[in-house]
Design a protein around this motif. Structure first.
Motif, PDB file in Angstrom:
ATOM      1  N   TYR A 255       4.393  -3.316   6.539  1.00 27.88           N
ATOM      2  CA  TYR A 255       5.447  -2.539   7.576  1.00 27.88           C
ATOM      3  C   TYR A 255       7.214  -3.089   6.950  1.00 27.88           C
ATOM      4  CZ  TYR A 255       7.658  -0.733  11.789  1.00 27.88           C
ATOM      5  OH  TYR A 255       8.581  -0.051  12.713  1.00 27.88           O
ATOM      6  N   TRP A 256       7.495  -4.083   7.042  1.00 29.86           N
ATOM      7  CA  TRP A 256       8.641  -4.619   6.892  1.00 29.86           C
ATOM      8  C   TRP A 256       9.289  -4.707   5.492  1.00 29.86           C
ATOM      9  CZ3 TRP A 256      11.942  -4.421  11.056  1.00 29.86           C
ATOM     10  CH2 TRP A 256      11.299  -4.338  12.364  1.00 29.86           C
ATOM     11  N   VAL A 257       8.445  -5.362   4.643  1.00 30.74           N
ATOM     12  CA  VAL A 257       8.942  -5.594   3.434  1.00 30.74           C
ATOM     13  C   VAL A 257       8.622  -4.722   2.378  1.00 30.74           C
ATOM     14  CG1 VAL A 257       9.091  -7.484   1.736  1.00 30.74           C
ATOM     15  CG2 VAL A 257       8.882  -8.019   4.027  1.00 30.74           C
ATOM     16  N   ASN A 258       7.107  -4.152   2.317  1.00 32.87           N
ATOM     17  CA  ASN A 258       6.971  -3.430   1.362  1.00 32.87           C
ATOM     18  C   ASN A 258       7.184  -1.802   1.337  1.00 32.87           C
ATOM     19  OD1 ASN A 258       5.587  -5.742   0.117  1.00 32.87           O
ATOM     20  ND2 ASN A 258       3.943  -5.441   1.205  1.00 32.87           N
ATOM     21  N   SER A 259       7.812  -1.789   2.405  1.00 31.26           N
ATOM     22  CA  SER A 259       8.345  -0.341   2.845  1.00 31.26           C
ATOM     23  C   SER A 259       9.550  -0.128   3.739  1.00 31.26           C
ATOM     24  CB  SER A 259       7.135   0.618   3.506  1.00 31.26           C
ATOM     25  OG  SER A 259       7.102   0.029   4.675  1.00 31.26           O
TER      26      SER A 259
ATOM     27  N   TRP B 246       9.764   0.767   8.754  1.00 33.85           N
ATOM     28  CA  TRP B 246      10.602   0.258  10.036  1.00 33.85           C
ATOM     29  C   TRP B 246      11.793   0.767  10.621  1.00 33.85           C
ATOM     30  CZ3 TRP B 246      15.602  -1.660   9.119  1.00 33.85           C
ATOM     31  CH2 TRP B 246      15.734  -2.158   7.927  1.00 33.85           C
ATOM     32  N   LYS B 247      12.549   1.676   9.553  1.00 27.53           N
ATOM     33  CA  LYS B 247      13.998   1.887   9.806  1.00 27.53           C
ATOM     34  C   LYS B 247      13.867   3.076  10.677  1.00 27.53           C
ATOM     35  CE  LYS B 247      18.137   3.087   7.487  1.00 27.53           C
ATOM     36  NZ  LYS B 247      18.479   4.165   8.138  1.00 27.53           N
ATOM     37  N   LYS B 248      12.722   3.871  10.840  1.00 25.14           N
ATOM     38  CA  LYS B 248      12.823   5.089  11.717  1.00 25.14           C
ATOM     39  C   LYS B 248      12.509   4.618  12.968  1.00 25.14           C
ATOM     40  CE  LYS B 248       7.735   6.324  11.207  1.00 25.14           C
ATOM     41  NZ  LYS B 248       7.418   5.092  10.244  1.00 25.14           N
ATOM     42  N   ASP B 249      11.873   3.416  13.456  1.00 28.64           N
ATOM     43  CA  ASP B 249      11.471   2.769  14.355  1.00 28.64           C
ATOM     44  C   ASP B 249      12.752   2.005  15.137  1.00 28.64           C
ATOM     45  OD1 ASP B 249       8.969   3.835  14.359  1.00 28.64           O
ATOM     46  OD2 ASP B 249       8.315   2.159  13.279  1.00 28.64           O
ATOM     47  N   HIS B 250      13.578   1.403  14.382  1.00 32.27           N
ATOM     48  CA  HIS B 250      14.637   0.461  14.882  1.00 32.27           C
ATOM     49  C   HIS B 250      15.934   0.857  14.166  1.00 32.27           C
ATOM     50  CE1 HIS B 250      11.417  -2.132  15.789  1.00 32.27           C
ATOM     51  NE2 HIS B 250      10.670  -1.779  14.666  1.00 32.27           N
TER      52      HIS B 250
END
Length: 262
Positions: free
Chosen positions: A251-255, A258-262
């Motif tokens: 979720y955080w590193v390989n894609s 996360w940007k759309k959620d935070h």
């Protein structure tokens, strides 16, 4: 004499038992709080979201630690070069960041087993004349690095004729420096560069495909906290086995999901 020796031996055993039962884990449990040093701004590992919440890959793993311990968590924000001093001073119980367990750092703090592998990369502005890592080796090239980071050392080795500019703070400072023309190129951990560059319009930067290194990332604590270090390693092993670690990294590193959620 024999009774006296047995009495002394009993006292020694009691002392060892007391020493074994007392430690950082006991302190954390009694305090009801896990104090964690994190980087002020270092997405995707640590960042402040749109709603003001502290989040990120390392932050969520630390929250999982506190949950497994049954205590609350307090995050202490520091610039990159302030993380280890905060740990050594006792302000924090442990630090979680995208930190490489180098031999030099290992002289000061105790690292866990690696939880992932990454490496330093070179990036430039998309319209830059520097198109490859080899181009950045030109004499006088201004290269932005983080003060005290692994990339600083690697840049000095890879680009001996360049003008290395060290910035105190977080990775976004390097992106700003390159974007504003204060530096021609930047060197930082590729996971950090990919995560932090999403704050800019798509196509702002060119990230070189080749890495200057392949390195592990690990969390750290003090050498006088052996019980906490053992527990942290046990935790990382457990979340690796049950899939929680991979879910976090995907979720955080390989894609950039996360940007759309935070």
């Amino acid at each position: 004499m024999k009774i006296a020796r047995l009495f002394i031996a009993g006292l020694a055993l009691a002392g060892l038992t007391a020493a074994a039962s007392a430690g950082t884990l006991d302190d954390i449990t009694k305090r009801g709080e896990l104090r964690v040093a994190v980087q002020t701004q270092g997405p995707p590992f640590s960042l402040v979201g749109a709603n003001g919440e502290r989040t990120g890959s390392s932050v969520e793993l630390a929250e999982l630690m506190a949950k497994e311990m049954g205590v609350k968590i307090t995050f202490l924000d520091f610039d990159w070069d302030g993380l280890i001093p905060a740990l050594l001073s006792g302000k924090a119980d442990l630090l979680v960041a995208d930190m490489t367990p180098t031999l030099a750092r290992g002289m000061k703090v105790a690292f866990t087993t690696p939880y992932m592998y990454t490496g330093s990369t070179v990036f430039t502005k998309a319209d830059s004349k520097f198109k490859t890592t080899e181009d950045c080796k030109a004499k006088g090239t201004k290269i932005a690095v983080l003060l005290g980071a692994t990339g600083e050392k690697e840049a000095k080795t890879a680009f001996p004729d360049a003008d290395i500019k060290s910035y105190k703070g977080g990775g976004p400072l390097l992106l700003d420096a390159v974007n504003n023309g204060q530096a021609d190129c930047g060197v930082n951990d590729i996971s950090a560069v990919k995560g932090q560059s999403t704050a800019y319009p798509a196509g702002t930067f060119t990230i070189m495909p080749d890495l200057l290194s392949k390195e592990p990332l690990a969390f750290a604590t003090r050498y006088d906290e052996p019980d906490l270090l053992i527990w942290m390693n046990l935790f990382l092993n457990q979340v690796s086995i049950d899939g929680r670690l991979q879910k976090n990294l995907d979720y955080w590193v390989n894609s950039d999901a996360w940007k759309k959620d935070h």
